[in-house]
Design a protein around this motif. Structure first.
Motif, PDB file in Angstrom:
ATOM      1  N   TRP A 124       0.837  -1.212   0.000  1.00  0.00           N
ATOM      2  CA  TRP A 124       0.000   0.000   0.000  1.00  0.00           C
ATOM      3  C   TRP A 124       0.867   1.256   0.000  1.00  0.00           C
ATOM      4  O   TRP A 124       0.620   2.192  -0.771  1.00  0.00           O
ATOM      5  CB  TRP A 124      -0.914  -0.001   1.221  1.00  0.00           C
ATOM      6  CG  TRP A 124      -1.638   1.306   1.405  1.00  0.00           C
ATOM      7  CD1 TRP A 124      -2.729   1.738   0.701  1.00  0.00           C
ATOM      8  CD2 TRP A 124      -1.310   2.352   2.325  1.00  0.00           C
ATOM      9  NE1 TRP A 124      -3.103   2.999   1.129  1.00  0.00           N
ATOM     10  CE2 TRP A 124      -2.254   3.397   2.122  1.00  0.00           C
ATOM     11  CE3 TRP A 124      -0.323   2.509   3.301  1.00  0.00           C
ATOM     12  CZ2 TRP A 124      -2.218   4.581   2.865  1.00  0.00           C
ATOM     13  CZ3 TRP A 124      -0.292   3.680   4.036  1.00  0.00           C
ATOM     14  CH2 TRP A 124      -1.231   4.701   3.818  1.00  0.00           C
ATOM     15  N   MET A 125       1.892   1.300   0.846  1.00  0.00           N
ATOM     16  CA  MET A 125       2.789   2.462   0.860  1.00  0.00           C
ATOM     17  C   MET A 125       3.490   2.616  -0.482  1.00  0.00           C
ATOM     18  O   MET A 125       3.666   3.745  -0.981  1.00  0.00           O
ATOM     19  CB  MET A 125       3.830   2.317   1.977  1.00  0.00           C
ATOM     20  CG  MET A 125       3.282   2.448   3.373  1.00  0.00           C
ATOM     21  SD  MET A 125       4.602   2.521   4.594  1.00  0.00           S
ATOM     22  CE  MET A 125       5.394   0.938   4.333  1.00  0.00           C
ATOM     23  N   THR A 126       3.882   1.500  -1.076  1.00  0.00           N
ATOM     24  CA  THR A 126       4.558   1.548  -2.369  1.00  0.00           C
ATOM     25  C   THR A 126       3.630   2.109  -3.442  1.00  0.00           C
ATOM     26  O   THR A 126       4.025   2.965  -4.248  1.00  0.00           O
ATOM     27  CB  THR A 126       5.034   0.144  -2.762  1.00  0.00           C
ATOM     28  OG1 THR A 126       5.907  -0.367  -1.739  1.00  0.00           O
ATOM     29  CG2 THR A 126       5.781   0.172  -4.092  1.00  0.00           C
ATOM     30  N   ALA A 127       2.390   1.643  -3.464  1.00  0.00           N
ATOM     31  CA  ALA A 127       1.428   2.141  -4.452  1.00  0.00           C
ATOM     32  C   ALA A 127       1.129   3.617  -4.220  1.00  0.00           C
ATOM     33  O   ALA A 127       0.977   4.387  -5.188  1.00  0.00           O
ATOM     34  CB  ALA A 127       0.144   1.319  -4.383  1.00  0.00           C
ATOM     35  N   LEU A 128       1.053   4.026  -2.964  1.00  0.00           N
ATOM     36  CA  LEU A 128       0.746   5.423  -2.665  1.00  0.00           C
ATOM     37  C   LEU A 128       1.872   6.340  -3.111  1.00  0.00           C
ATOM     38  O   LEU A 128       1.630   7.398  -3.714  1.00  0.00           O
ATOM     39  CB  LEU A 128       0.479   5.588  -1.166  1.00  0.00           C
ATOM     40  CG  LEU A 128       0.085   6.996  -0.707  1.00  0.00           C
ATOM     41  CD1 LEU A 128      -1.158   7.485  -1.432  1.00  0.00           C
ATOM     42  CD2 LEU A 128      -0.113   7.042   0.808  1.00  0.00           C
ATOM     43  N   ARG A 129       3.121   5.954  -2.845  1.00  0.00           N
ATOM     44  CA  ARG A 129       4.222   6.823  -3.258  1.00  0.00           C
ATOM     45  C   ARG A 129       4.351   6.869  -4.783  1.00  0.00           C
ATOM     46  O   ARG A 129       4.698   7.915  -5.342  1.00  0.00           O
ATOM     47  CB  ARG A 129       5.539   6.405  -2.601  1.00  0.00           C
ATOM     48  CG  ARG A 129       6.093   5.044  -2.954  1.00  0.00           C
ATOM     49  CD  ARG A 129       7.413   4.809  -2.221  1.00  0.00           C
ATOM     50  NE  ARG A 129       7.926   3.444  -2.348  1.00  0.00           N
ATOM     51  CZ  ARG A 129       8.680   2.996  -3.329  1.00  0.00           C
ATOM     52  NH1 ARG A 129       9.032   3.826  -4.310  1.00  0.00           N
ATOM     53  NH2 ARG A 129       9.125   1.750  -3.339  1.00  0.00           N
ATOM     54  N   HIS A 130       4.042   5.783  -5.466  1.00  0.00           N
ATOM     55  CA  HIS A 130       4.044   5.806  -6.927  1.00  0.00           C
ATOM     56  C   HIS A 130       2.951   6.741  -7.441  1.00  0.00           C
ATOM     57  O   HIS A 130       3.165   7.483  -8.413  1.00  0.00           O
ATOM     58  CB  HIS A 130       3.848   4.403  -7.494  1.00  0.00           C
ATOM     59  CG  HIS A 130       5.122   3.649  -7.708  1.00  0.00           C
ATOM     60  ND1 HIS A 130       5.851   3.725  -8.878  1.00  0.00           N
ATOM     61  CD2 HIS A 130       5.818   2.822  -6.881  1.00  0.00           C
ATOM     62  CE1 HIS A 130       6.929   2.956  -8.781  1.00  0.00           C
ATOM     63  NE2 HIS A 130       6.933   2.391  -7.580  1.00  0.00           N
TER      64      HIS A 130
END
Length: 353
Positions: A124-130
């Motif tokens: 989730w954090m990875t998708a949000l930063r992308h």
């Protein structure tokens, strides 16, 4: 410390060199017209120019305050992501148990469920930063050559690897297919997280009250995500940003028509006692104009680069570093070894990304 300050000054000079060369051209042209073409009438009084300069200073100050407010709000939001992520990981490790389960499962299966939930949160954090690094039409990073130079030397990690490549480490194929089929992928991941928690509750691996606690944490993550998306998707009002830029350039283009005649008059007063200095004194208007123009233009440019705290410039909130730092914390608390955990993203020019 002194050497670092010198490097920062040189970096600022490099960042603004193209505009400095333009200012040099702007001031040299009226001096040449004044000195060699005898156009002494080409001048304007100081009073209206001072009024314009005062107004420009106010609007630039307002813009910079507003831009700093957006940056600071973005940093507080991602500070909330840090705290809530650690809370979620702690709750998952302590609330997924056999205590209320009718059919007891093995410790290995429980640990696997905990790992799946934790890894999905990292996804989730990875998708949000992308999502926060995706370009918007109003962002300014690629509009100026020096900005593109810095971006080339220090691109954010989201510009180097794709979201799919980054997510594949944290989710199984079923999750990947579901998430990648959605427009808002970070929201889809939280939906999968909630469905997983519900299934664990139905199996008795999570007590009902614990399930409500964990759902409350997901609600907080949705809130932080929405706040971050609001800053990303709602720009600094364009009428303020555009007019500020135009007002600043009106002032900088008119300023030579006041400063050159002023220095020429001072030179005429010096002719009797210092004829050589008096003849060439008008050329001293160049460094004075460059100093004033550089300050106004650089302050306005700093405000523009601070309007969008997620676009990937050196002045943005370092969401990539923050996300990777949380991932390292969570995976260490899962008991993974140093070799299994990725390293923090490196700093470039003492700047976190």
């Amino acid at each position: 410390m002194y050497t670092r300050r010198v490097y920062k000054i040189l970096d600022m000079a490099k960042w603004t060199r193209f505009s400095t060369f333009l200012f040099l051209l702007i001031i040299v042209v009226p001096i040449v017209l004044h000195q060699f073409f005898d156009l002494q009438w080409l001048k304007i009084p100081w009073t209206p120019l001072a009024l314009i300069g005062t107004a420009v200073a106010f609007v630039i100050g307002f813009q910079n305050n507003a831009a700093y407010g957006r940056i600071w709000e973005a940093r507080k939001i991602w500070g909330g992501v840090v705290n809530t992520s650690r809370t979620f990981a702690m709750f998952v490790q302590d609330m997924v148990t056999n205590e209320y389960c009718e059919d007891e499962v093995s410790d290995e299966e429980i640990q696997e469920e905990i790992k799946t939930l934790t890894y999905r949160h990292i996804a989730w954090m990875t998708a949000l930063r992308h999502a926060m690094r995706e370009p918007r039409k109003w962002e300014t990073l690629h509009r100026e050559k020096s900005n593109r130079e810095w971006h080339k030397d220090m691109p954010p990690p989201e510009k180097i690897t794709s979201l799919k490549d980054d997510l594949i480490c944290y989710m199984d194929q079923e999750d990947m297919d579901y998430v990648l089929s959605k427009g808002n992928k970070q929201t889809a991941i939280l939906y999968r997280q909630s469905h997983h928690l519900r299934r664990l509750k139905e199996r008795g691996l999570i007590w009902e009250f614990s399930f409500l606690q964990l759902e409350g944490v997901l609600e907080e993550l949705f809130t932080l995500q929405g706040k971050s998306e609001r800053i990303k998707n709602f720009p600094y009002p364009r009428h303020f940003a555009t007019l500020n830029h135009y007002f600043m350039w009106v002032f900088l283009l008119l300023l030579p028509l006041a400063i050159v005649p002023q220095f020429s008059e001072i030179g005429q007063d010096m002719m009797e006692n210092h004829p050589f200095v008096g003849t060439h004194f008008v050329w001293l208007s160049i460094p004075f104009y460059l100093a004033v123009a550089w300050v106004f233009h650089t302050m306005e440019r700093i405000g523009r680069t601070g309007e969008n705290p997620f676009e990937g410039s050196a002045n943005d909130v370092p969401i990539s570093t923050i996300s990777r730092g949380i991932e390292i914390d969570l995976r260490q608390n899962l008991g993974e070894t140093k070799e299994e955990i990725p390293d923090q993203f490196p700093m470039v020019y003492d700047t976190q990304m």
